[in-house]
Design a protein around this motif. Sequence first.
Motif, PDB file in Angstrom:
ATOM      1  N   HIS A  44      -4.221  -1.360  -7.705  1.00 20.55           N
ATOM      2  CA  HIS A  44      -3.201  -1.048  -8.613  1.00 20.55           C
ATOM      3  C   HIS A  44      -2.528   0.208  -8.661  1.00 20.55           C
ATOM      4  N   LEU A  45      -1.346   0.642  -8.915  1.00 19.57           N
ATOM      5  CA  LEU A  45      -0.708   2.036  -9.106  1.00 19.57           C
ATOM      6  C   LEU A  45      -1.459   2.439 -10.443  1.00 19.57           C
ATOM      7  N   VAL A  46      -1.724   3.802 -10.200  1.00 18.96           N
ATOM      8  CA  VAL A  46      -2.494   4.423 -11.422  1.00 18.96           C
ATOM      9  C   VAL A  46      -1.453   4.714 -12.451  1.00 18.96           C
ATOM     10  N   ALA A  47      -1.365   4.328 -13.521  1.00 22.45           N
ATOM     11  CA  ALA A  47      -0.296   4.773 -14.522  1.00 22.45           C
ATOM     12  C   ALA A  47      -0.402   6.121 -15.235  1.00 22.45           C
ATOM     13  N   ASN A  48       0.841   6.612 -15.312  1.00 19.07           N
ATOM     14  CA  ASN A  48       0.692   8.024 -15.736  1.00 19.07           C
ATOM     15  C   ASN A  48       2.018   8.445 -16.279  1.00 19.07           C
ATOM     16  N   SER A  49       2.225   9.388 -17.014  1.00 19.36           N
ATOM     17  CA  SER A  49       3.320   9.482 -17.885  1.00 19.36           C
ATOM     18  C   SER A  49       4.501  10.004 -17.063  1.00 19.36           C
ATOM     19  N   LEU A  50       4.588  10.608 -15.779  1.00 17.61           N
ATOM     20  CA  LEU A  50       5.425  10.909 -15.107  1.00 17.61           C
ATOM     21  C   LEU A  50       5.978   9.895 -14.011  1.00 17.61           C
ATOM     22  N   GLN A  51       5.262   8.587 -14.206  1.00 14.65           N
ATOM     23  CA  GLN A  51       5.842   7.455 -13.190  1.00 14.65           C
ATOM     24  C   GLN A  51       5.677   7.912 -11.894  1.00 14.65           C
ATOM     25  N   ARG A  52       4.785   9.032 -11.537  1.00  7.47           N
ATOM     26  CA  ARG A  52       4.744   9.371 -10.027  1.00  7.47           C
ATOM     27  C   ARG A  52       3.590   8.714  -9.459  1.00  7.47           C
ATOM     28  N   TYR A  53       3.891   7.993  -8.365  1.00  5.28           N
ATOM     29  CA  TYR A  53       2.603   7.376  -7.754  1.00  5.28           C
ATOM     30  C   TYR A  53       2.557   7.517  -6.506  1.00  5.28           C
ATOM     31  N   GLY A  54       3.174   8.497  -5.868  1.00  8.40           N
ATOM     32  CA  GLY A  54       3.005   8.837  -4.472  1.00  8.40           C
ATOM     33  C   GLY A  54       4.006   9.984  -4.090  1.00  8.40           C
ATOM     34  N   PHE A  55       3.967  10.254  -2.678  1.00 11.94           N
ATOM     35  CA  PHE A  55       5.145  11.039  -2.234  1.00 11.94           C
ATOM     36  C   PHE A  55       5.451  10.353  -0.573  1.00 11.94           C
ATOM     37  N   THR A  56       6.662  10.732  -0.217  1.00 14.51           N
ATOM     38  CA  THR A  56       7.179  10.368   0.950  1.00 14.51           C
ATOM     39  C   THR A  56       7.211  11.638   2.006  1.00 14.51           C
ATOM     40  N   SER A  57       7.404  11.604   3.179  1.00 14.46           N
ATOM     41  CA  SER A  57       7.620  12.588   3.895  1.00 14.46           C
ATOM     42  C   SER A  57       9.001  12.923   3.932  1.00 14.46           C
ATOM     43  N   GLN A  58      10.049  12.467   3.189  1.00 19.14           N
ATOM     44  CA  GLN A  58      11.419  13.078   3.073  1.00 19.14           C
ATOM     45  C   GLN A  58      11.277  14.043   1.669  1.00 19.14           C
ATOM     46  N   GLU A  59      10.556  13.694   0.790  1.00 16.69           N
ATOM     47  CA  GLU A  59      10.454  14.513  -0.514  1.00 16.69           C
ATOM     48  C   GLU A  59       9.579  15.570  -0.532  1.00 16.69           C
ATOM     49  N   ILE A  60       8.463  15.653   0.259  1.00 17.26           N
ATOM     50  CA  ILE A  60       7.443  16.555   0.147  1.00 17.26           C
ATOM     51  C   ILE A  60       7.933  17.942   0.416  1.00 17.26           C
ATOM     52  N   VAL A  61       7.123  18.868  -0.087  1.00 19.63           N
ATOM     53  CA  VAL A  61       7.529  20.322   0.113  1.00 19.63           C
ATOM     54  C   VAL A  61       6.627  20.852   0.759  1.00 19.63           C
ATOM     55  N   ARG A  62       7.251  21.416   2.085  1.00 18.74           N
ATOM     56  CA  ARG A  62       6.192  21.823   3.129  1.00 18.74           C
ATOM     57  C   ARG A  62       6.146  23.170   3.161  1.00 18.74           C
ATOM     58  N   GLY A  63       5.161  23.914   3.687  1.00  9.01           N
ATOM     59  CA  GLY A  63       5.035  25.253   4.048  1.00  9.01           C
ATOM     60  C   GLY A  63       5.941  25.600   5.455  1.00  9.01           C
ATOM     61  N   SER A  64       5.985  26.922   5.738  1.00  8.44           N
ATOM     62  CA  SER A  64       6.653  27.294   6.776  1.00  8.44           C
ATOM     63  C   SER A  64       6.201  26.895   8.275  1.00  8.44           C
ATOM     64  N   ASP A  65       4.945  26.686   8.218  1.00 11.52           N
ATOM     65  CA  ASP A  65       4.422  25.977   9.543  1.00 11.52           C
ATOM     66  C   ASP A  65       4.445  24.375   9.559  1.00 11.52           C
ATOM     67  N   GLY A  66       5.092  23.644   8.770  1.00  9.81           N
ATOM     68  CA  GLY A  66       5.265  22.478   8.667  1.00  9.81           C
ATOM     69  C   GLY A  66       4.270  21.593   8.050  1.00  9.81           C
ATOM     70  N   GLY A  67       3.116  22.300   7.570  1.00 11.03           N
ATOM     71  CA  GLY A  67       2.140  21.847   6.813  1.00 11.03           C
ATOM     72  C   GLY A  67       2.386  21.382   5.329  1.00 11.03           C
TER      73      GLY A  67
END
Length: 192
Positions: free
Chosen positions: A114-137
């Motif tokens: 089951h998804l983990v309940a939290n106050s932010l309702q943030r359950y994960g990340f996608t490749s389109q919304e992730i903040v990346r470093g200059s090297d792509g990592g």
Amino acid sequence: MRLIFITLLALALATAVGLGSTYMTATRGTDLGTLTIGAWTARPKSGTAEVDPYSRALIARSGELPIGTGDGIAFSATSDDKNKPLDGRCDVVVSGVTPAARFWTLTLFDRKGHLVANSLQRYGFTSQEIVRGSDGGFEIRVAARSRAGNWLPTGGIERYALMLRLYDTPVGVATRTQRDAPMPSISTVNCP
């Protein structure tokens, strides 16, 4: 009389062992056809007609809808790279790069799926919304308390699992090593 007793005892023992092993494989699965890279494990054939009967029973029991091999692959992790179980009270860092994929998601689940309940309702990340470093990592902090950058809240649960789904990727049945599919590292960095 003794022969009948021994026969009945043997049948009872065989029934107990058979039912016990069936229950274990239907709830925990098996290592048949699994792909393990670092802390990440996948079952590439689970979305095909060639799925083994134990994985089929696990899918039927959990109600999970596996990703078809033409669509992608799902990796899960319940421990870090040093084989320490993922603990929601600790700070865990998922960092690096993912294998080539058109799209990916990283989701946090409790051990029951089951998804983990939290106050932010943030359950994960996608490749389109992730903040990346200059090297792509990237670096994702999985922790109970707020962290700067890519933070995934655990709600302080004791044990959890991470699911990394790669869509439209060449990773699959023929993949065998970290070189074939560079998976993100998972490390526990701070634990109270």
